[in-house]
Design a protein around this motif. Sequence first.
Motif, PDB file in Angstrom:
ATOM      1  N   LEU A 157      75.746  29.921  30.385  1.00  0.00           N
ATOM      2  CA  LEU A 157      75.276  28.567  30.628  1.00  0.00           C
ATOM      3  C   LEU A 157      75.493  28.202  32.095  1.00  0.00           C
ATOM      4  CD1 LEU A 157      76.685  26.710  27.484  1.00  0.00           C
ATOM      5  CD2 LEU A 157      74.548  27.963  27.757  1.00  0.00           C
ATOM      6  N   PRO A 158      74.790  27.186  32.599  1.00  0.00           N
ATOM      7  CA  PRO A 158      75.067  26.733  33.970  1.00  0.00           C
ATOM      8  C   PRO A 158      76.545  26.395  34.136  1.00  0.00           C
ATOM      9  CG  PRO A 158      73.069  25.713  33.148  1.00  0.00           C
ATOM     10  CD  PRO A 158      73.684  26.430  31.978  1.00  0.00           C
ATOM     11  N   VAL A 163      84.392  20.615  41.191  1.00  0.00           N
ATOM     12  CA  VAL A 163      84.890  20.515  42.564  1.00  0.00           C
ATOM     13  C   VAL A 163      84.135  19.365  43.206  1.00  0.00           C
ATOM     14  CG1 VAL A 163      85.152  21.695  44.773  1.00  0.00           C
ATOM     15  CG2 VAL A 163      85.344  22.984  42.648  1.00  0.00           C
ATOM     16  N   GLN A 164      84.825  18.265  43.397  1.00  0.00           N
ATOM     17  CA  GLN A 164      84.131  17.036  43.763  1.00  0.00           C
ATOM     18  C   GLN A 164      83.879  16.959  45.264  1.00  0.00           C
ATOM     19  OE1 GLN A 164      86.238  13.728  42.049  1.00  0.00           O
ATOM     20  NE2 GLN A 164      85.497  14.194  40.017  1.00  0.00           N
ATOM     21  N   ASP A 165      82.821  17.638  45.692  1.00  0.00           N
ATOM     22  CA  ASP A 165      82.358  17.508  47.069  1.00  0.00           C
ATOM     23  C   ASP A 165      80.888  17.921  47.106  1.00  0.00           C
ATOM     24  OD1 ASP A 165      82.212  20.268  47.056  1.00  0.00           O
ATOM     25  OD2 ASP A 165      84.053  20.565  48.180  1.00  0.00           O
ATOM     26  N   SER A 166      80.280  17.751  48.252  1.00  0.00           N
ATOM     27  CA  SER A 166      78.864  18.089  48.387  1.00  0.00           C
ATOM     28  C   SER A 166      78.657  19.552  48.770  1.00  0.00           C
ATOM     29  CB  SER A 166      78.228  17.191  49.464  1.00  0.00           C
ATOM     30  OG  SER A 166      78.905  17.363  50.709  1.00  0.00           O
ATOM     31  N   VAL A 167      79.729  20.256  49.078  1.00  0.00           N
ATOM     32  CA  VAL A 167      79.629  21.638  49.542  1.00  0.00           C
ATOM     33  C   VAL A 167      79.300  22.594  48.393  1.00  0.00           C
ATOM     34  CG1 VAL A 167      80.862  23.516  50.705  1.00  0.00           C
ATOM     35  CG2 VAL A 167      81.262  21.143  51.394  1.00  0.00           C
ATOM     36  N   THR A 169      77.559  21.959  45.478  1.00  0.00           N
ATOM     37  CA  THR A 169      76.505  21.522  44.553  1.00  0.00           C
ATOM     38  C   THR A 169      75.644  22.691  44.076  1.00  0.00           C
ATOM     39  OG1 THR A 169      75.124  21.008  46.480  1.00  0.00           O
ATOM     40  CG2 THR A 169      76.367  19.192  45.500  1.00  0.00           C
ATOM     41  N   TRP A 170      75.709  23.832  44.761  1.00  0.00           N
ATOM     42  CA  TRP A 170      74.923  25.011  44.382  1.00  0.00           C
ATOM     43  C   TRP A 170      75.497  25.731  43.171  1.00  0.00           C
ATOM     44  CZ3 TRP A 170      77.661  29.535  44.200  1.00  0.00           C
ATOM     45  CH2 TRP A 170      78.868  29.571  44.900  1.00  0.00           C
ATOM     46  N   VAL A 171      76.727  25.421  42.817  1.00  0.00           N
ATOM     47  CA  VAL A 171      77.464  26.220  41.834  1.00  0.00           C
ATOM     48  C   VAL A 171      76.788  26.300  40.458  1.00  0.00           C
ATOM     49  CG1 VAL A 171      79.581  26.241  40.445  1.00  0.00           C
ATOM     50  CG2 VAL A 171      79.718  26.097  42.933  1.00  0.00           C
ATOM     51  N   PRO A 172      76.297  25.201  39.865  1.00  0.00           N
ATOM     52  CA  PRO A 172      75.807  25.298  38.481  1.00  0.00           C
ATOM     53  C   PRO A 172      74.767  26.390  38.246  1.00  0.00           C
ATOM     54  CG  PRO A 172      76.045  23.005  39.099  1.00  0.00           C
ATOM     55  CD  PRO A 172      76.297  23.807  40.343  1.00  0.00           C
ATOM     56  N   LEU A 173      73.658  26.384  38.991  1.00  0.00           N
ATOM     57  CA  LEU A 173      72.590  27.346  38.719  1.00  0.00           C
ATOM     58  C   LEU A 173      72.800  28.683  39.409  1.00  0.00           C
ATOM     59  CD1 LEU A 173      69.433  25.034  38.777  1.00  0.00           C
ATOM     60  CD2 LEU A 173      70.789  25.809  36.828  1.00  0.00           C
ATOM     61  N   ARG A 174      73.223  28.655  40.664  1.00  0.00           N
ATOM     62  CA  ARG A 174      73.458  29.923  41.344  1.00  0.00           C
ATOM     63  C   ARG A 174      74.654  30.652  40.752  1.00  0.00           C
ATOM     64  NH1 ARG A 174      73.608  28.754  47.565  1.00  0.00           N
ATOM     65  NH2 ARG A 174      74.805  30.699  47.506  1.00  0.00           N
ATOM     66  N   GLY A 175      75.660  29.901  40.310  1.00  0.00           N
ATOM     67  CA  GLY A 175      76.797  30.521  39.636  1.00  0.00           C
ATOM     68  C   GLY A 175      76.383  31.172  38.332  1.00  0.00           C
ATOM     69  N   GLN A 176      75.542  30.475  37.556  1.00  0.00           N
ATOM     70  CA  GLN A 176      75.016  31.034  36.306  1.00  0.00           C
ATOM     71  C   GLN A 176      74.252  32.329  36.568  1.00  0.00           C
ATOM     72  OE1 GLN A 176      71.696  28.884  34.795  1.00  0.00           O
ATOM     73  NE2 GLN A 176      71.794  29.758  32.737  1.00  0.00           N
ATOM     74  N   LEU A 234      84.258  25.108  36.931  1.00  0.00           N
ATOM     75  CA  LEU A 234      84.946  25.416  38.187  1.00  0.00           C
ATOM     76  C   LEU A 234      85.763  24.206  38.627  1.00  0.00           C
ATOM     77  CD1 LEU A 234      85.175  27.569  40.510  1.00  0.00           C
ATOM     78  CD2 LEU A 234      83.458  26.191  41.706  1.00  0.00           C
ATOM     79  N   THR A 235      87.066  24.436  38.886  1.00  0.00           N
ATOM     80  CA  THR A 235      87.945  23.393  39.401  1.00  0.00           C
ATOM     81  C   THR A 235      88.703  23.949  40.606  1.00  0.00           C
ATOM     82  OG1 THR A 235      89.817  24.010  37.981  1.00  0.00           O
ATOM     83  CG2 THR A 235      88.258  22.424  37.086  1.00  0.00           C
TER      84      THR A 235
END
Length: 551
Positions: A157-158, A163-167, A169-176, A234-235
């Motif tokens: 899953l995504p 991780v609360q920052d704008s750096v 934001t790629w994590v959900p889909l690219r991480g998946q 991710l935290t």
Amino acid sequence: MRFQIEDKVLDTVTGIVTSADSEHSIRAKTLQVLNYLIEHKTDIVSKQAVIDAVWDDVVVQDQVLTQSIKEIRDLLGAKVIKTYSRKGYQWVAPLLPETIQTVAAQVTEPQSTIQARPVIDKSKVWIGASLVVFLLLIMVFVFLFSRSEPPLKVAFLPVQNDVQDSVHTWVPLRGQEQLSIGLSQSSQLDIIDTDHVLYAIERLTTEQRQAYQAGALYPLQEKLDADLIVATRLTGFPEDFQLHYQLQTPFGVEQGIEFASSVDEVLEQLVSKIATRFDEYQPSRSNKNISQFSNEAFARGVAKYLEQDFDAAKPLLQTALSTEPNLLAAKRYLAASFANTGQVTEAIALLKENISRASTQPEQGRELLRAYLMIGYLQINWPQLMNRESELLSAEQYIEKAKQLAEQQQDQLFIAYAHEELGKIKRLQGEFAESANYLKAALKYHQQFQGDYGQTAALIELAKVSNAQQNQVLAEQYLQQAFDIATQSDAPANQVWVLLAKADIARSRLLNSRAEQFAKEAKHIATQSDNPMLVARVEAWFNDAPVYTVN
């Protein structure tokens, strides 16, 4: 043309797929996609190239192609087409030559044709044909019976990004995508394409979507016909990430955590764990060993810790340690749970146990660093001794030891942390010039690896030093710089810390109404972020309680 693909026969002209017990027709557009991929099987073809070739007369969305790819995989097998991240697709299944047909043609040719050619030993032809048929039968037999069980079907899953920052934001889909590609390259597991997973999420019914949003994975398990669903979260902070994972099989749920200094590394660690854990997986209700049980208790304990439910976290972490005493990260979280509920003496005792164990285990180098650093941190922020000067000297010794170890291991993050804590100690001891030197060194380290979180903390401490030196202008400049960094990186936790520091400084100058205004701004941001830890820290400020917690 007709091709043998595993145990099926594909006719690329009629679009008929035949197996031992069934026959299926391929949709016209899907057949065009199939033929295009086969014609270009030596290349990775982009999505747009396929769409332009097949749907040249109409404008269509990528999802149309994704559906055709899914239909081909459903009919011919999930591994006939390989997906390349941000590149496209490639046909990778072997297309069996028509060897049998060629030999048969030679054997059944009219006698007159054979006699017109140079003399051929018929017995050799028959022997050759028999050998080819025999070899092909062996190949089919090996394919059908070499695996007693089909490979596990896995869907990622995504990645939930906490991780609360704008750096990040790629994590959900690219991480998946990174998890899916990594596991497909390092195992024989059957990985469900990420496009297919996203499409399945979109097609959930209202009832299924409600269950999925509440944390249930079975709706997707049914929709995807998956054996294993992997949900991740991710935290943490840059250079110090945690990836919480949940593995859902038809026989239960398994949880755990991976730790690493980068997102790529922590994703790779999970891929390795799943490949090792499930590549030879045989479904069984009793497949969990002691280590897996311990890791699950640890993961549940950390989840409670992050919810600020420290009392609920303690028994889970203790359970993890009862079966896996060398799980030092669990003992660290247990120590933090004790500290956050006021049991600092017990926390320090646990951390000293970690020092003893980690000192004999080279692979636990970072846990050793953390233990020294945390003891110093506790002594700085939660005074326990009547003699404060002696306690600060003890804290300095622990932090110095952490600094030495970090320098030996070339761990830039913990070198920065150690400088930061030494700067705090020197500020509390009234040695402001030395304090500023340590803090500026910490700031420089954080800037080298773009550690926005650390930069903010170091700037706040520099502001406190300037305030203690009665330099209000410089203090406000440091705080403004810290707030600007927190805002640019969209990090609400850091914004809250800066505002609470402003409130503390205003209160120290007896500007109580201004202090309360800053604290109210912090409370608004904490509430909007829906982060219980931030809310608890702001509430502690209003209650005149220490705002520090062990993070």
